[in-house]
Design a protein around this motif. Structure first.
Motif, PDB file in Angstrom:
ATOM      1  N   GLN A 126       0.987   4.462  -7.381  1.00  0.00           N
ATOM      2  CA  GLN A 126      -0.398   4.930  -7.284  1.00  0.00           C
ATOM      3  C   GLN A 126      -0.580   6.319  -7.878  1.00  0.00           C
ATOM      4  OE1 GLN A 126      -1.075   4.571  -3.080  1.00  0.00           O
ATOM      5  NE2 GLN A 126      -1.638   2.408  -3.161  1.00  0.00           N
ATOM      6  N   THR A 127       0.397   7.172  -7.682  1.00  0.00           N
ATOM      7  CA  THR A 127       0.288   8.562  -8.173  1.00  0.00           C
ATOM      8  C   THR A 127       0.839   8.732  -9.577  1.00  0.00           C
ATOM      9  OG1 THR A 127       2.421   9.115  -7.159  1.00  0.00           O
ATOM     10  CG2 THR A 127       0.432   9.469  -5.834  1.00  0.00           C
ATOM     11  N   SER A 141       0.845  -1.194   0.000  1.00  0.00           N
ATOM     12  CA  SER A 141       0.000   0.000   0.000  1.00  0.00           C
ATOM     13  C   SER A 141       0.878   1.241   0.000  1.00  0.00           C
ATOM     14  CB  SER A 141      -0.917   0.004   1.226  1.00  0.00           C
ATOM     15  OG  SER A 141      -1.785  -1.100   1.202  1.00  0.00           O
ATOM     16  N   GLY A 142       0.345   2.305  -0.597  1.00  0.00           N
ATOM     17  CA  GLY A 142       1.110   3.544  -0.664  1.00  0.00           C
ATOM     18  C   GLY A 142       1.205   4.213   0.693  1.00  0.00           C
ATOM     19  N   TYR A 168      -9.800   4.361  -3.095  1.00  0.00           N
ATOM     20  CA  TYR A 168      -8.727   4.292  -2.102  1.00  0.00           C
ATOM     21  C   TYR A 168      -9.252   4.759  -0.743  1.00  0.00           C
ATOM     22  CZ  TYR A 168      -5.152   3.497  -5.659  1.00  0.00           C
ATOM     23  OH  TYR A 168      -4.405   2.958  -6.660  1.00  0.00           O
ATOM     24  N   PHE A 185      -2.285   4.813   2.039  1.00  0.00           N
ATOM     25  CA  PHE A 185      -3.231   4.709   0.918  1.00  0.00           C
ATOM     26  C   PHE A 185      -3.461   3.234   0.605  1.00  0.00           C
ATOM     27  CE2 PHE A 185      -1.885   8.962   0.720  1.00  0.00           C
ATOM     28  CZ  PHE A 185      -2.724   9.702  -0.089  1.00  0.00           C
ATOM     29  N   ALA A 196       8.028   9.153   0.467  1.00  0.00           N
ATOM     30  CA  ALA A 196       6.982   8.240  -0.027  1.00  0.00           C
ATOM     31  C   ALA A 196       7.648   6.934  -0.443  1.00  0.00           C
ATOM     32  CB  ALA A 196       6.232   8.851  -1.202  1.00  0.00           C
ATOM     33  N   PHE A 206       3.476   4.128  -3.339  1.00  0.00           N
ATOM     34  CA  PHE A 206       2.828   5.431  -3.495  1.00  0.00           C
ATOM     35  C   PHE A 206       3.223   6.058  -4.831  1.00  0.00           C
ATOM     36  CE2 PHE A 206       2.345  10.033  -2.668  1.00  0.00           C
ATOM     37  CZ  PHE A 206       1.016  10.046  -2.276  1.00  0.00           C
ATOM     38  N   CYS A 212       3.048   7.710   2.633  1.00  0.00           N
ATOM     39  CA  CYS A 212       3.850   8.926   2.506  1.00  0.00           C
ATOM     40  C   CYS A 212       3.850   9.674   3.833  1.00  0.00           C
ATOM     41  CB  CYS A 212       3.336   9.829   1.379  1.00  0.00           C
ATOM     42  SG  CYS A 212       1.736  10.588   1.696  1.00  0.00           S
TER      43      CYS A 212
END
Length: 280
Positions: free
Chosen positions: A145-146, A124-125, A203, A224, A138, A142, A127
């Motif tokens: 994901q971004t 999982s992300g 999310y 996240f 991060a 993450f 940060c």
């Protein structure tokens, strides 16, 4: 039932019998012909597993019997519930990991490398953001994901990232207000991916405040987690529940349900028709 006379007087009622030696329940009607009483009953089951227990098959039931759809829907509902429980267990595991990470952040600087290694391996992300909402670190999840690399993420305001661009200004103001409270909170967002509005992923973001040894607020650890499957399982469960409710409402047999305290919780229209009772 006190005696056979009671049965003679209720031949138009819906009956449920239970066989003592194996517990099998039968439901149906009784009708009299001359000096004899005839029983027209079928097994009353609530789970597909009960078929093998009593040596039965779905083919043993009449085609018009709603037990076919009822048992299949019950099985589908059970599968959906099991999937939801599994996803929930994964969520609890991830939250336990988050709690562990937050505790490690409160340790001395010599534990920082150990903490960074644990976070970086999370699926999982994760940060870390300062008090001004800017990102200071991060993990690789993450970044995926971004869609942004770490060097571009550092110094960016979390709420200005592309994953938040479809959120309304009011929603982002509410998020900022929650962050200003310096307390733990959860929020769900939908990240659009593709040309259509419905394409994307859900999310859940868990914000945990970072407090140093003197008790000063230093920012947040944001976690996240992709909950798209959980959302889909929840929607499927709602759909199955609606389908099951429709079957109950349209079933020609009278159906009733009781809670653990033996209080009536549901009766379908057919029950009132067959018994002559009213909802009152």
């Amino acid at each position: 039932i006190r005696d056979w006379q009671d049965i003679w007087q209720r031949t138009d009622a819906l009956w449920i019998f239970q066989i003592k030696h194996n517990g099998l329940k039968l439901r149906g009607q009784i009708y009299s012909k001359g000096k004899f009483i005839h029983l027209l009953v079928t097994p009353w089951l609530n789970d597909l597993a009960e078929l093998s227990r009593y040596g039965l098959n779905l083919s043993d039931f009449p085609i018009h019997d709603p037990i076919h759809d009822l048992l299949l829907l019950k099985q589908a509902e059970k599968i959906a519930l099991d999937d939801a429980r599994k996803i929930n267990q994964e969520l609890l595991h991830e939250r336990a990991l988050l709690k562990e990470l937050n505790q490690k952040l409160e340790l001395r600087e010599k534990h920082a490398k150990e903490l960074a290694e644990i976070i970086s391996k999370s699926n999982s992300g994760v940060c870390i953001i300062r008090t001004d909402s800017c990102i200071t670190w991060a993990n690789t999840a993450f970044e995926r994901q971004t869609g942004m690399q770490l060097d571009r993420l550092i110094g960016q305001d979390l709420l200005e990232l592309p994953i938040f661009k479809h959120e309304s200004p009011i929603k982002r103001q509410q998020l900022q207000a929650q962050m200003d409270e310096q307390a733990a909170f959860d929020v769900e967002i939908f990240v659009h991916k593709g040309p259509q509005e419905s394409h994307g992923e859900w999310y859940e973001i868990n914000f945990q405040p970072l407090i140093d040894s003197p008790g000063q607020f230093k920012g947040y650890l944001a976690f996240f987690r992709n909950i798209t499957e959980k959302k889909a399982a929840t929607m499927e469960l709602l759909r199955l529940s609606a389908d099951l409710g429709s079957i109950f409402e349209l079933c020609p047999d009278g159906l009733i349900a009781f809670d653990r305290n033996h209080q009536l919780t549901y009766a379908n229209p057919a029950l009132f028709t067959l018994t002559g009772l009213t909802a009152e």
